[in-house]
Design a protein around this motif. Structure first.
Motif, PDB file in Angstrom:
ATOM      1  N   SER A 272     -19.772  23.915  11.569  1.00  0.00           N
ATOM      2  CA  SER A 272     -21.023  23.341  12.057  1.00  0.00           C
ATOM      3  C   SER A 272     -20.999  21.833  11.854  1.00  0.00           C
ATOM      4  CB  SER A 272     -22.209  23.984  11.331  1.00  0.00           C
ATOM      5  OG  SER A 272     -23.399  23.361  11.730  1.00  0.00           O
ATOM      6  N   CYS A 273     -21.251  21.366  10.613  1.00  0.00           N
ATOM      7  CA  CYS A 273     -21.392  19.918  10.391  1.00  0.00           C
ATOM      8  C   CYS A 273     -20.063  19.187  10.484  1.00  0.00           C
ATOM      9  CB  CYS A 273     -22.010  19.676   9.014  1.00  0.00           C
ATOM     10  SG  CYS A 273     -20.908  20.091   7.635  1.00  0.00           S
ATOM     11  N   CYS A 278     -22.589  21.598   5.120  1.00  0.00           N
ATOM     12  CA  CYS A 278     -23.341  22.822   5.395  1.00  0.00           C
ATOM     13  C   CYS A 278     -22.767  24.073   4.734  1.00  0.00           C
ATOM     14  CB  CYS A 278     -23.436  23.039   6.897  1.00  0.00           C
ATOM     15  SG  CYS A 278     -21.868  23.477   7.672  1.00  0.00           S
ATOM     16  N   CYS A 281     -17.902  26.509   6.859  1.00  0.00           N
ATOM     17  CA  CYS A 281     -16.453  26.757   6.961  1.00  0.00           C
ATOM     18  C   CYS A 281     -15.841  27.200   5.629  1.00  0.00           C
ATOM     19  CB  CYS A 281     -15.749  25.498   7.477  1.00  0.00           C
ATOM     20  SG  CYS A 281     -15.839  24.140   6.282  1.00  0.00           S
ATOM     21  N   CYS A 311     -13.210  21.909   6.411  1.00  0.00           N
ATOM     22  CA  CYS A 311     -13.395  20.821   7.382  1.00  0.00           C
ATOM     23  C   CYS A 311     -13.102  19.464   6.751  1.00  0.00           C
ATOM     24  CB  CYS A 311     -14.796  20.851   7.985  1.00  0.00           C
ATOM     25  SG  CYS A 311     -16.120  20.572   6.796  1.00  0.00           S
TER      26      CYS A 311
HETATM   27  S1  FES Z   1     -18.398  22.856   8.787  1.00  0.00           S
HETATM   28 FE1  FES Z   1     -20.020  22.242   7.453  1.00  0.00          FE
HETATM   29  S2  FES Z   1     -19.029  22.217   5.512  1.00  0.00           S
HETATM   30 FE2  FES Z   1     -17.410  22.554   6.909  1.00  0.00          FE
END
Ligand code: FES
Length: 324
Positions: A272-273, A278, A281, A311
């Protein structure tokens, strides 16, 4: 435990919007239920869910309702003019009767045991704090809330927190009495007291600075944006990564993330982020030493070495084996 939570995050659950109401300027509260009316997964105060909002858009929202209501989840969403589209989607597309896919719940902002609690919330950061206060009140522990916002019209749930204990709540509006007075909230170190803070980065940074004299582990924050003190990003030496489930070994070079390399090899990762904020992942680590660069995992979770946010986080040992 980490493994179970991560597995839960991979299971999409369809939800129906059953209520929608404005709770402050630009903030809408939604009630979400299973389309069949069945029970939803349980959650604890501080938890969030991911909503899958159209193609390529997954966003996190704290659960702000009552964990004992097993049939309904509640979220409140601030429409952010400068946001990346998630809040706009919620405000424009999610009405009563709409359906939306979700992942979770997941909790990286869990209420720990303590004799006393100080809650600090800025703006929409009140959402995870609401069920925390309700749980604290129920358990008989003492608590206080310092809640700040631009003006009273922009602040959600003031009545609700005051109902839980009006004498414990101090409301600050920039237009009337200024910003949260951190000297008064945190000026006296109280060993055994836990501080929980959620809100915009400048507030969290100020709280972290003000709490440096407090015992280690007293402060728990939940961020909407990356912590500038973390070296989040793709800088750092390359390393080897083994994706155990798919039987693939690859090299993550400097300047690339594990997520990017996984996708290049056809391994799908839900993200997501993509900036370590968030937790979407989060991946189980089977071997190797992680160079943690996220703003999500606690010192305890990092110490266990059992999971990482792929990420942004990298490797200190030259080789990682991941459960992917
Ligand atoms: S996609 Fe949000 S912490 Fe990795």
């Amino acid at each position: 435990m980490v493994m179970r939570v991560i597995e839960d995050m991979k299971t999409e659950l369809l939800l129906t919007v059953t209520e929608r109401r404005d709770v402050a300027d630009g903030i809408v509260e939604l009630a979400l239920r299973a389309p069949t009316g069945g029970r939803l997964p349980s959650w604890t105060p501080g938890a969030h869910i991911d909503l899958v909002l159209g193609d390529q858009l997954t966003r996190q929202y704290s659960l702000c309702g009552d964990p004992s209501d097993e049939w309904t989840w509640r979220i409140a969403v601030l429409r952010e003019a400068e946001g990346r589209g998630g809040s706009k989607y919620v405000h424009e597309h999610l009405t009563v009767g709409s359906t939306v896919a979700s992942l979770g719940p997941r909790n990286h902002f869990e209420l720990r045991s303590g004799s006393d609690f100080i809650f600090i919330a800025g703006g929409i950061g009140i959402t995870p704090i609401l069920p925390m206060i309700a749980a604290t009140e129920k358990s008989g522990h003492t608590w206080e809330l310092h809640y700040g916002g631009r003006c009273s019209e922009s602040m959600a749930f003031v009545d609700r927190v005051q109902q839980l204990g009006s004498g414990n709540v101090t409301v600050y509006t920039e237009s009337e009495n200024g910003r949260i007075d951190l000297d008064s909230a945190l000026g006296t170190v109280r060993p055994g007291t836990q501080i929980y803070c959620c809100g915009p980065s400048p507030l969290l940074d100020a709280v972290q600075q003000r709490a440096v004299e407090w015992p280690a582990g007293s402060l728990v924050v939940e961020r909407f944006a990356a912590d500038p003190s973390n070296a989040a990003g793709a800088d750092g030496p390359g390393f080897e990564v083994v994706f155990e489930q798919s039987g693939t070994t690859a090299v993550v070079p400097p300047g690339r993330s594990i997520v990017e390399v996984a996708e290049e090899h056809g391994i799908s990762v839900i993200t997501s982020c993509e900036e370590g904020v968030c937790g979407t992942c989060e991946t189980t680590v089977l071997e190797g030493e992680v160079d943690h660069r996220d703003s999500v995992l606690s010192a305890e979770e990092r110490g266990s070495g059992s999971s990482m946010l792929i990420c942004v986080s990298r490797c200190n040992s030259g080789r990682l084996v991941l459960d992917l």
